[in-house]
Write a protein that holds these residues in place. Structure first.
Motif, short mmCIF file in Angstrom:
data_model
loop_
_atom_site.label_atom_id
_atom_site.label_comp_id
_atom_site.label_asym_id
_atom_site.label_seq_id
_atom_site.Cartn_x
_atom_site.Cartn_y
_atom_site.Cartn_z
N CYS A 5 0.51 -0.84 -0.24
CA CYS A 5 -0.24 0.08 0.12
C CYS A 5 0.64 1.10 0.19
N LYS A 50 -9.88 6.58 1.87
CA LYS A 50 -10.97 4.86 1.94
C LYS A 50 -10.05 4.50 1.93
N SER A 51 -9.12 4.62 0.52
CA SER A 51 -8.62 3.68 -0.33
C SER A 51 -7.76 2.68 0.47
N GLU A 54 -9.09 0.90 2.97
CA GLU A 54 -8.61 -0.56 2.42
C GLU A 54 -8.10 -1.78 2.10
N CYS A 55 -6.81 -1.38 1.81
CA CYS A 55 -6.08 -1.71 0.78
C CYS A 55 -4.95 -1.86 1.72
N ARG A 57 -6.79 -3.05 5.71
CA ARG A 57 -8.21 -3.63 5.34
C ARG A 57 -7.32 -5.56 4.27
N GLY A 58 -6.81 -5.37 4.01
CA GLY A 58 -7.05 -6.44 3.05
C GLY A 58 -5.82 -6.60 3.18
N ASP A 61 -6.66 -9.44 5.80
CA ASP A 61 -8.25 -10.35 5.88
C ASP A 61 -7.28 -11.31 5.18
N ASN A 69 -3.87 -7.75 -3.52
CA ASN A 69 -5.23 -6.44 -3.14
C ASN A 69 -5.90 -6.51 -4.59
#
Length: 72
Positions: A5, A50-51, A54-55, A57-58, A61, A69
């Motif tokens: 990221c 926000k991106s 999400e990155c 979090r990915g 996960d 990603n």
């Protein structure tokens, strides 16, 4: 490295350093996000943040660790 990221993080930093919150009011980037209730952070920076979230979090996960990603 597509699963990192770093690029999105640097884009977020660059966006925030150009914002009025940092340039005019002399706040740090962290202070600007904490004071976001006042609307000092531009919409562009909010979408990049926000991106970035999400990155990140990915990356943790378990399903995304195998798939990678999403690159946009």
């Amino acid at each position: 490295m597509p699963s990192s990221c770093k690029e999105i993080r640097q884009e977020l930093i660059d966006c925030m350093l150009k914002s009025n919150c940092v340039l005019v009011k002399r706040n740090t980037v962290a202070e600007c996000f904490k004071k976001d209730k006042e609307g000092e952070v531009p919409e562009e920076c909010q979408s990049i943040r926000k991106s970035y979230a999400e990155c990140r979090r990915g990356m943790i996960d378990p399903r995304m660790r195998f798939r990678g990603n999403k690159t946009q």
